[in-house]
Write an enzyme that holds these catalytic residues in place. Structure first.
Site, mmCIF file in Angstrom:
data_model
loop_
_atom_site.group_PDB
_atom_site.id
_atom_site.type_symbol
_atom_site.label_atom_id
_atom_site.label_comp_id
_atom_site.label_asym_id
_atom_site.label_seq_id
_atom_site.Cartn_x
_atom_site.Cartn_y
_atom_site.Cartn_z
ATOM 1 N N GLY A 24 0.818 -1.212 0.000
ATOM 2 C CA GLY A 24 0.000 0.000 0.000
ATOM 3 C C GLY A 24 0.849 1.258 0.000
ATOM 4 N N HIS A 27 2.348 4.876 -4.855
ATOM 5 C CA HIS A 27 2.852 6.053 -5.543
ATOM 6 C C HIS A 27 3.140 5.668 -6.988
ATOM 7 C CE1 HIS A 27 6.692 4.088 -5.092
ATOM 8 N NE2 HIS A 27 6.534 4.060 -3.781
ATOM 9 N N HIS A 30 4.651 2.276 -7.884
ATOM 10 C CA HIS A 30 3.736 1.126 -7.917
ATOM 11 C C HIS A 30 2.885 1.144 -9.189
ATOM 12 C CE1 HIS A 30 4.200 1.708 -3.436
ATOM 13 N NE2 HIS A 30 4.501 0.424 -3.558
ATOM 14 N N LYS A 143 13.724 -1.055 -7.918
ATOM 15 C CA LYS A 143 14.253 -0.292 -6.793
ATOM 16 C C LYS A 143 14.674 -1.201 -5.646
ATOM 17 C CE LYS A 143 13.428 3.181 -3.449
ATOM 18 N NZ LYS A 143 12.977 2.253 -2.387
ATOM 19 N N ASP A 144 13.918 -2.291 -5.460
ATOM 20 C CA ASP A 144 14.289 -3.253 -4.410
ATOM 21 C C ASP A 144 15.101 -4.368 -5.062
ATOM 22 O OD1 ASP A 144 12.930 -2.075 -2.125
ATOM 23 O OD2 ASP A 144 11.110 -2.518 -3.226
ATOM 24 N N GLN A 147 15.564 -7.644 -3.251
ATOM 25 C CA GLN A 147 14.287 -8.369 -3.181
ATOM 26 C C GLN A 147 14.031 -9.116 -4.489
ATOM 27 O OE1 GLN A 147 10.557 -6.994 -1.198
ATOM 28 N NE2 GLN A 147 9.944 -6.415 -3.254
ATOM 29 N N SER A 179 9.520 6.275 -3.212
ATOM 30 C CA SER A 179 9.420 5.283 -2.143
ATOM 31 C C SER A 179 8.281 5.678 -1.231
ATOM 32 C CB SER A 179 10.730 5.263 -1.346
ATOM 33 O OG SER A 179 10.526 4.629 -0.096
HETATM 34 O O1 PAF Z 1 8.082 -4.739 -2.006
HETATM 35 C C1 PAF Z 1 7.148 -4.792 -1.174
HETATM 36 O O2 PAF Z 1 6.323 -3.872 -1.054
HETATM 37 C C2 PAF Z 1 7.029 -6.006 -0.275
HETATM 38 O O3 PAF Z 1 8.270 -6.474 0.126
HETATM 39 C C3 PAF Z 1 6.173 -7.145 -0.899
HETATM 40 C C4 PAF Z 1 6.826 -7.713 -2.155
HETATM 41 C C5 PAF Z 1 4.784 -6.600 -1.241
HETATM 42 C C6 PAF Z 1 6.013 -8.284 0.104
HETATM 43 O O4 PAF Z 1 5.339 -7.866 1.253
#
Ligand code: PAF
Length: 281
Positions: A24, A27, A30, A143-144, A147, A179
């Site tokens: 959530g 911005h 997303h 950006k991540d 991840q 962010s």
């Molecule tokens: O990148 C994120 O916002 C979170 O790490 C994700 C992938 C939604 C997992 O909670």
């Protein structure tokens, strides 16, 4: 747009389904993921769920922005088909899970080292959300960077039948990476934070002119030194396949990544580059 709070009501996909997982506080970054999802699949499903398992600091979880009404309006305007915004017990019906995903060596470096348990929490919820939403493809933001590497590694190592797509980082005109945490920055902190993107650009430029790893890092660090209010946690080159730091003589694709505290706010950013004399892209 259908808004669903329990996974049992998600229904079967209409054609190919792309999922964009978010916490959530949406911005432009997303929305870029959502548009990318729209361009590669028939149906776009967005999840909004603040996952407690990935927060090592309870205060950070507590103050994480929650703006579901505004998020839903943005997603509706983007033509999203389904918003899945579950309560905690729809995702974790048995409370804290007994069986979780372990990110292994990815936990030991950079974001993993700075935030113990973070990537185990991310991978556990990503796998659960994949199982609950059954997408063909899941879209993540560049950006991540770590991840993305962690998710790709999980999908490969656990044979998860979901394709991973990556959408580029969205920046404000002055370079600041979008962010959800930027809302915490005061005007002067926001100005200070611009040094992160400047340092990454300097490092990327050094890499482009053929500099070796140490010089590339030094080029970025010199820029960061101009803004002592920005407390740097790491500024480093990492291997885009493993997230491990690259050796001094490394040549090939790399990610230059930075994490820093600006006031109370911790920011991360990165740039994809190519290291190795004479072979810069
Ligand atoms: O990148 C994120 O916002 C979170 O790490 C994700 C992938 C939604 C997992 O909670």
């Amino acid at each position: 747009m259908r808004t669903v709070t329990v996974a049992s009501e998600l229904g079967a996909p209409r054609g190919t389904r792309a999922v964009v997982m978010t916490m959530g506080a949406l911005h432009e970054g997303h929305l870029t993921l959502v548009r990318h999802a729209r361009s590669i699949a028939d149906e776009v499903l967005v999840t909004v769920f603040v996952n407690p398992l990935q927060f090592d600091d309870p205060a950070d979880l507590e103050r994480y922005p929650r703006t579901l009404g505004a998020d839903a309006a943005l997603l509706e305007a983007e033509g999203v088909d389904v918003l899945y915004a579950p309560a905690l017990d729809d995702v974790y019906p048995g409370g804290v899970p007994i069986v979780t995903v372990a990110a292994g060596a990815i936990n030991e470096v950079f974001e993993g080292a700075a935030r113990p348990g973070h990537f185990d929490g991310v991978l556990t919820v990503v796998l659960k959300l994949m199982n609950l939403t059954r997408p063909d493809v899941a879209v993540f933001g560049a950006k991540d960077a770590q991840q993305v590497i962690a998710v790709r590694t999980m999908v490969r190592d656990l044979n998860v039948p979901v394709e991973i797509a990556v959408a580029p980082t969205v920046r404000d005109d002055d370079g600041l990476a979008r962010s959800s945490r930027n809302v915490f920055l005061s005007a002067s902190e926001r100005d200070d934070a611009l040094v992160l993107a400047r340092a990454l650009r300097a490092a990327d430029a050094a890499a482009g002119s053929g500099a070796a790893v140490a010089e590339v890092i030094r080029a970025g660090e010199q820029v960061l030194a101009d803004t002592p209010a920005v407390v740097v946690e790491y500024f480093a080159a990492l291997d885009p396949a493993s997230a491990q730091p690259v050796a001094d003589d490394y040549r090939g694709d790399a990610v230059i990544a930075v994490a820093a505290r600006v006031g109370k706010t911790r920011l991360i950013d990165n740039v994809a580059t190519h290291l190795g004399q004479g072979s810069s892209a």
